[in-house]
Design an enzyme around this catalytic site. Sequence first.
Site, PDB file in Angstrom:
ATOM      1  N   LYS A  83     -18.357   7.375   1.095  1.00 32.49           N
ATOM      2  CA  LYS A  83     -18.968   8.104   2.209  1.00 32.49           C
ATOM      3  C   LYS A  83     -17.985   8.115   3.370  1.00 32.49           C
ATOM      4  O   LYS A  83     -17.449   7.071   3.759  1.00 32.49           O
ATOM      5  CB  LYS A  83     -20.234   7.350   2.603  1.00 32.49           C
ATOM      6  CG  LYS A  83     -21.351   8.190   3.137  1.00 32.49           C
ATOM      7  CD  LYS A  83     -22.588   7.297   3.240  1.00 32.49           C
ATOM      8  CE  LYS A  83     -23.702   7.974   3.949  1.00 32.49           C
ATOM      9  NZ  LYS A  83     -24.778   7.041   4.265  1.00 32.49           N
TER      10      LYS A  83
HETATM   11  C1  E4P Z   1     -27.976   7.841   4.823  1.00 33.86           C
HETATM   12  O1  E4P Z   1     -27.079   8.288   4.170  1.00 33.86           O
HETATM   13  C2  E4P Z   1     -27.969   7.775   6.304  1.00 33.86           C
HETATM   14  O2  E4P Z   1     -26.983   6.899   6.738  1.00 33.86           O
HETATM   15  C3  E4P Z   1     -29.339   7.372   6.766  1.00 33.86           C
HETATM   16  O3  E4P Z   1     -30.298   8.199   6.117  1.00 33.86           O
HETATM   17  C4  E4P Z   1     -29.497   7.395   8.266  1.00 33.86           C
HETATM   18  O4  E4P Z   1     -30.840   7.149   8.568  1.00 33.86           O
HETATM   19  P1  E4P Z   1     -31.310   6.736  10.039  1.00 33.86           P
HETATM   20  O5  E4P Z   1     -31.142   7.910  10.951  1.00 33.86           O
HETATM   21  O6  E4P Z   1     -32.767   6.380   9.856  1.00 33.86           O
HETATM   22  O7  E4P Z   1     -30.475   5.571  10.457  1.00 33.86           O
END
Ligand code: E4P
Length: 221
Positions: A83
């Site tokens: 990522k």
């Molecule tokens: C996933 O890939 C993201 O990092 C995550 O869904 C972010 O979620 P949040 O906005 O609840 O932290």
Amino acid sequence: MKFFIDTADLNEIRELNQTRLVDGVTTNPSLIAQSGQKIAKVIEQICAIVTGPVSAEVTAIDFENMLKEGRYLAKIASNVTVKVPLTVDGLKACRTLSREGTMVNVTLCFSAAQALMAAKAGATFISPFVGRLDDLSQNGMELIEDICDIYANYPRFETEVLVASIRHPLHVIQAARIGADVATIPPKVLRQMYDHPLTKTGLEAFLADWAKTGETILESI
Ligand code: E4P
């Protein structure tokens, strides 16, 4: 629609994976920090539980170090998805890593223009954050619609729309209605999706009526 779970909590992953509904896992540096473990160890353990893509995020912000971290993370298991953030360096790293055969999830996407860039960079997944946009009184689902419409114009794009920052079941329903490829769902929201009070009370009533018959299905064969 594929369901990923958005957590680095191994117990949650083990339990929810038993539903056979989990197609992958996403983590981010905040979730890894919450686990209290080293990233390589957590990712290795998650990859041993879930066979689908498991996102592990780099924390370097410059291209060279993103590549080093990405290559390191990719070696942990064959289902690791590296990522990277949606920055210029992140897009460059995406292009290089994807050409090397590594799955790449481009994260922290908040606009259709950013999503277009990620697809051109060869991202396997683009992660638009709907909840964080909603928090700012912007409609996160409109972004999902825009991205899905744009990607549909270019069949050569192979990037999957991975709806992230999901806060409640309605987000998943709306994303499915639009036709998003993946939703990454926090464990609590996944449980909310199968729980319904009418299912619970309905089942109780059926079983109470059945108990009065004194029958068992297998003995009636
Ligand atoms: C996933 O890939 C993201 O990092 C995550 O869904 C972010 O979620 P949040 O906005 O609840 O932290």
